[in-house]
Design a protein around this motif. Structure first.
Motif, PDB file in Angstrom:
ATOM      1  N   TRP A  83       3.207   4.522  -7.858  1.00 32.12           N
ATOM      2  CA  TRP A  83       2.495   3.698  -8.793  1.00 32.12           C
ATOM      3  C   TRP A  83       1.639   4.507  -9.549  1.00 32.12           C
ATOM      4  O   TRP A  83       1.648   4.681 -10.728  1.00 32.12           O
ATOM      5  CB  TRP A  83       1.859   2.485  -8.232  1.00 32.12           C
ATOM      6  N   HIS A  84       0.774   5.100  -9.008  1.00 34.67           N
ATOM      7  CA  HIS A  84      -0.250   6.108  -9.344  1.00 34.67           C
ATOM      8  C   HIS A  84       0.432   7.144 -10.407  1.00 34.67           C
ATOM      9  O   HIS A  84      -0.104   7.376 -11.467  1.00 34.67           O
ATOM     10  CB  HIS A  84      -1.186   6.765  -8.339  1.00 34.67           C
ATOM     11  N   TYR A  97      -6.694  -0.103  -6.291  1.00 33.87           N
ATOM     12  CA  TYR A  97      -5.015  -0.640  -6.039  1.00 33.87           C
ATOM     13  C   TYR A  97      -5.138  -1.299  -4.824  1.00 33.87           C
ATOM     14  O   TYR A  97      -4.376  -2.490  -4.708  1.00 33.87           O
ATOM     15  CB  TYR A  97      -4.373   0.847  -5.846  1.00 33.87           C
ATOM     16  N   ALA A  98      -5.719  -1.124  -3.764  1.00 35.24           N
ATOM     17  CA  ALA A  98      -5.718  -1.771  -2.258  1.00 35.24           C
ATOM     18  C   ALA A  98      -6.350  -3.233  -2.598  1.00 35.24           C
ATOM     19  O   ALA A  98      -5.898  -4.242  -2.139  1.00 35.24           O
ATOM     20  CB  ALA A  98      -6.754  -1.066  -1.438  1.00 35.24           C
ATOM     21  N   ALA A 151      -7.416   4.465  -9.134  1.00 33.05           N
ATOM     22  CA  ALA A 151      -8.071   4.754  -7.829  1.00 33.05           C
ATOM     23  C   ALA A 151      -7.536   3.949  -6.516  1.00 33.05           C
ATOM     24  O   ALA A 151      -7.031   2.745  -6.798  1.00 33.05           O
ATOM     25  CB  ALA A 151      -9.728   4.517  -7.848  1.00 33.05           C
ATOM     26  N   ARG A 152      -7.380   4.608  -5.447  1.00 33.78           N
ATOM     27  CA  ARG A 152      -6.576   3.951  -4.274  1.00 33.78           C
ATOM     28  C   ARG A 152      -7.296   2.652  -3.869  1.00 33.78           C
ATOM     29  O   ARG A 152      -6.649   1.636  -3.628  1.00 33.78           O
ATOM     30  CB  ARG A 152      -6.429   4.838  -3.128  1.00 33.78           C
ATOM     31  N   ARG A 153      -8.796   2.686  -3.984  1.00 31.40           N
ATOM     32  CA  ARG A 153      -9.541   1.345  -3.409  1.00 31.40           C
ATOM     33  C   ARG A 153      -9.205   0.594  -4.345  1.00 31.40           C
ATOM     34  O   ARG A 153      -9.077  -0.914  -4.063  1.00 31.40           O
ATOM     35  CB  ARG A 153     -10.980   1.860  -3.036  1.00 31.40           C
ATOM     36  N   MET A 174       0.734  -1.183   0.074  1.00 32.57           N
ATOM     37  CA  MET A 174      -0.072   0.103  -0.073  1.00 32.57           C
ATOM     38  C   MET A 174       0.928   1.328   0.006  1.00 32.57           C
ATOM     39  O   MET A 174       0.435   2.434  -0.560  1.00 32.57           O
ATOM     40  CB  MET A 174      -0.875  -0.065   1.330  1.00 32.57           C
ATOM     41  N   ARG A 175       2.245   1.074   0.658  1.00 36.06           N
ATOM     42  CA  ARG A 175       2.686   2.317   0.675  1.00 36.06           C
ATOM     43  C   ARG A 175       3.503   2.815  -0.778  1.00 36.06           C
ATOM     44  O   ARG A 175       4.229   3.797  -0.900  1.00 36.06           O
ATOM     45  CB  ARG A 175       3.859   2.295   1.454  1.00 36.06           C
ATOM     46  N   ASP A 176       3.095   1.847  -1.673  1.00 41.09           N
ATOM     47  CA  ASP A 176       3.779   2.227  -2.961  1.00 41.09           C
ATOM     48  C   ASP A 176       2.779   2.837  -3.998  1.00 41.09           C
ATOM     49  O   ASP A 176       2.836   3.084  -5.077  1.00 41.09           O
ATOM     50  CB  ASP A 176       4.092   0.790  -3.761  1.00 41.09           C
ATOM     51  N   TYR A 177       1.630   3.094  -3.388  1.00 39.43           N
ATOM     52  CA  TYR A 177       0.410   3.615  -4.148  1.00 39.43           C
ATOM     53  C   TYR A 177       0.800   5.013  -4.904  1.00 39.43           C
ATOM     54  O   TYR A 177       0.417   5.185  -5.991  1.00 39.43           O
ATOM     55  CB  TYR A 177      -0.945   3.749  -3.480  1.00 39.43           C
ATOM     56  N   GLU A 178       1.466   5.874  -4.325  1.00 41.60           N
ATOM     57  CA  GLU A 178       1.612   7.346  -4.645  1.00 41.60           C
ATOM     58  C   GLU A 178       2.600   7.136  -6.000  1.00 41.60           C
ATOM     59  O   GLU A 178       2.323   7.840  -7.016  1.00 41.60           O
ATOM     60  CB  GLU A 178       2.090   8.427  -3.894  1.00 41.60           C
TER      61      GLU A 178
END
Length: 209
Positions: A32-33, A60-61, A56-58, A26-30
């Motif tokens: 990755w996005h 990605y989660a 979207a973040r959700r 999850m810490r990779d989201y920004e």
């Protein structure tokens, strides 16, 4: 290098000279996005259709949870590729090992993507070179399948530099950007890979056809 049978799923980590491969978190989201958004037009001709919802973040989660579950079940492996050597690891692309088959088949399908600003630097060639031993030694599989669009010369070079050979042509093989597209089929067997490691040249069976 950590093998999946001796470590929790998040610790499956593969290292090369310049790259590190690990499962998405999850810490990779920004990162990755940002990478997917900035590379959207670059990747569009080579991938299934993406929408803003897919970023979207959700969503990605859900991808992160599914990636961990698939590793625990031994069916698929989703790796992020990070460039190392600086103060911080930088996300540059991804590799997927999908549709793992056991019993008589013992194969996996290989897929990959690279961010636009990092393409053409040999990073994907190195990343594939890192994941191949993991497939044959850690997962104990016998064959790797890969496919690319006929005009994607860069993808062909990545595979050929890692010992893959062309095995066929598939009409309307995958849906890419909303259209069914033809693909060139490539393969690498454990025998061919082991001979290459020993510096021996595999037999070219095509000359007997």
């Amino acid at each position: 290098m950590f093998w999946p049978w001796s470590s929790p799923a998040p610790l499956v980590t593969l290292r090369g000279q310049r790259v590190l491969l690990r499962l998405p978190q999850m810490r990779d989201y920004e990162a990755w996005h940002r990478l997917r958004r900035d590379s959207q037009e670059f990747l569009r001709p080579y991938e299934p259709r993406w929408t803003e919802l897919d970023l979207a973040r959700r969503v990605y989660a859900m991808r992160v949870r599914r990636a961990r579950q698939e590793v625990e079940e031994g069916t698929d492996y989703t790796f992020f590729i990070f460039l190392t050597g600086g103060r911080h690891e930088q996300l540059v692309g991804g590799i997927t090992l999908s549709n793992i088959r056991r019993r008589a088949a013992q194969f996996v399908s290989l897929g990959y993507w690279m961010g636009q600003n990092h393409a053409g630097k040999g990073l994907m060639t190195e990343a594939v070179g890192v994941v191949v031993p993991f497939i044959f030694e850690a997962l104990d599989l016998h064959r790797i399948h890969a496919a690319f669009l006929p005009g994607n010369i860069a993808s062909r070079r990545v595979l050929e530099k890692n010992g893959f050979v062309e095995e066929g042509f598939a009409e309307n093989y995958l849906q890419i950007n909303g259209r069914w597209e033809d693909h060139v089929l490539m393969g690498l067997t454990r025998e061919r890979w082991e001979l290459a490691r020993l510096g021996q040249r595999p037999i070219d069976h095509s000359r007997f056809v």
